[in-house]
Design a protein around this motif. Structure first.
Motif, mmCIF file in Angstrom:
data_model
loop_
_atom_site.group_PDB
_atom_site.id
_atom_site.type_symbol
_atom_site.label_atom_id
_atom_site.label_comp_id
_atom_site.label_asym_id
_atom_site.label_seq_id
_atom_site.Cartn_x
_atom_site.Cartn_y
_atom_site.Cartn_z
ATOM 1 N N PRO A 141 0.812 -1.226 0.000
ATOM 2 C CA PRO A 141 0.000 0.000 0.000
ATOM 3 C C PRO A 141 0.845 1.276 0.000
ATOM 4 O O PRO A 141 0.492 2.266 -0.638
ATOM 5 N N LEU A 142 1.967 1.246 0.706
ATOM 6 C CA LEU A 142 2.863 2.407 0.730
ATOM 7 C C LEU A 142 3.413 2.686 -0.662
ATOM 8 O O LEU A 142 3.443 3.830 -1.110
ATOM 9 N N LEU A 143 3.842 1.646 -1.361
ATOM 10 C CA LEU A 143 4.365 1.828 -2.716
ATOM 11 C C LEU A 143 3.302 2.417 -3.642
ATOM 12 O O LEU A 143 3.589 3.316 -4.434
ATOM 13 N N ALA A 144 2.073 1.924 -3.526
ATOM 14 C CA ALA A 144 0.982 2.450 -4.356
ATOM 15 C C ALA A 144 0.743 3.925 -4.048
ATOM 16 O O ALA A 144 0.555 4.740 -4.964
ATOM 17 N N GLU A 145 0.794 4.291 -2.783
ATOM 18 C CA GLU A 145 0.587 5.679 -2.362
ATOM 19 C C GLU A 145 1.690 6.583 -2.916
ATOM 20 O O GLU A 145 1.425 7.640 -3.478
ATOM 21 N N VAL A 146 2.928 6.155 -2.757
ATOM 22 C CA VAL A 146 4.067 6.962 -3.189
ATOM 23 C C VAL A 146 4.091 7.102 -4.711
ATOM 24 O O VAL A 146 4.390 8.173 -5.242
ATOM 25 N N GLU A 147 3.747 6.048 -5.416
ATOM 26 C CA GLU A 147 3.787 6.087 -6.877
ATOM 27 C C GLU A 147 2.722 7.003 -7.468
ATOM 28 O O GLU A 147 2.827 7.393 -8.622
ATOM 29 N N ARG A 148 1.708 7.370 -6.707
ATOM 30 C CA ARG A 148 0.716 8.329 -7.184
ATOM 31 C C ARG A 148 1.279 9.744 -7.190
ATOM 32 O O ARG A 148 0.755 10.623 -7.851
ATOM 33 N N GLY A 149 2.328 9.990 -6.409
ATOM 34 C CA GLY A 149 2.945 11.311 -6.331
ATOM 35 C C GLY A 149 4.041 11.449 -7.367
ATOM 36 O O GLY A 149 4.084 10.738 -8.371
ATOM 37 N N ARG A 150 4.929 12.382 -7.108
ATOM 38 C CA ARG A 150 6.064 12.599 -8.013
ATOM 39 C C ARG A 150 7.138 11.578 -7.670
ATOM 40 O O ARG A 150 7.907 11.752 -6.736
ATOM 41 N N CYS A 151 7.193 10.524 -8.436
ATOM 42 C CA CYS A 151 8.085 9.423 -8.119
ATOM 43 C C CYS A 151 8.511 8.740 -9.411
ATOM 44 O O CYS A 151 7.780 8.750 -10.400
ATOM 45 N N GLU A 152 9.677 8.187 -9.367
ATOM 46 C CA GLU A 152 10.147 7.371 -10.491
ATOM 47 C C GLU A 152 10.596 6.030 -9.944
ATOM 48 O O GLU A 152 11.406 5.975 -9.021
ATOM 49 N N ARG A 153 10.068 4.969 -10.495
ATOM 50 C CA ARG A 153 10.445 3.625 -10.062
ATOM 51 C C ARG A 153 11.457 3.070 -11.044
ATOM 52 O O ARG A 153 11.218 3.054 -12.250
ATOM 53 N N ILE A 154 12.570 2.609 -10.513
ATOM 54 C CA ILE A 154 13.633 2.050 -11.338
ATOM 55 C C ILE A 154 13.841 0.596 -10.911
ATOM 56 O O ILE A 154 14.216 0.332 -9.770
#
Length: 87
Positions: free
Chosen positions: A72-85
């Motif tokens: 759930p934390l990852l889903a929350e953070v990815e809705r913001g300004r984030c880049e997943r590598i």
């Protein structure tokens, strides 16, 4: 002191440090993090007053079963300004 109070204090300290110079924080192995660490990461990811800040979180996606508390934390953070590598 509750985990929420601890997070608020930590965000305040980090905000003051970030005002002095750009700041980078790295949270390694978030897949093993306790609830307070996850709450702090979430608070920092959403804190608009902590700028400039580069927030990095590492985790092993192969160690995240479907009901892992980090999901759930990852889903929350990815809705913001984030880049997943993915590595």
């Amino acid at each position: 002191m509750s985990g929420e109070q601890l997070c608020e204090l930590a965000v305040g300290v980090i905000a003051r440090l970030a005002k002095r110079q750009p700041l980078m924080l790295v949270f390694e192995d978030l897949h093993w993090a306790d609830s307070t660490t996850r709450a702090l990461f979430s608070a920092l990811a959403g804190a608009r007053r902590v700028r400039p800040l580069l927030l990095v979180g590492t985790f092993r996606s192969d160690e995240l079963p479907r009901r892992h508390p980090l999901r759930p934390l990852l889903a929350e953070v990815e809705r913001g300004r984030c880049e997943r590598i993915e590595v």
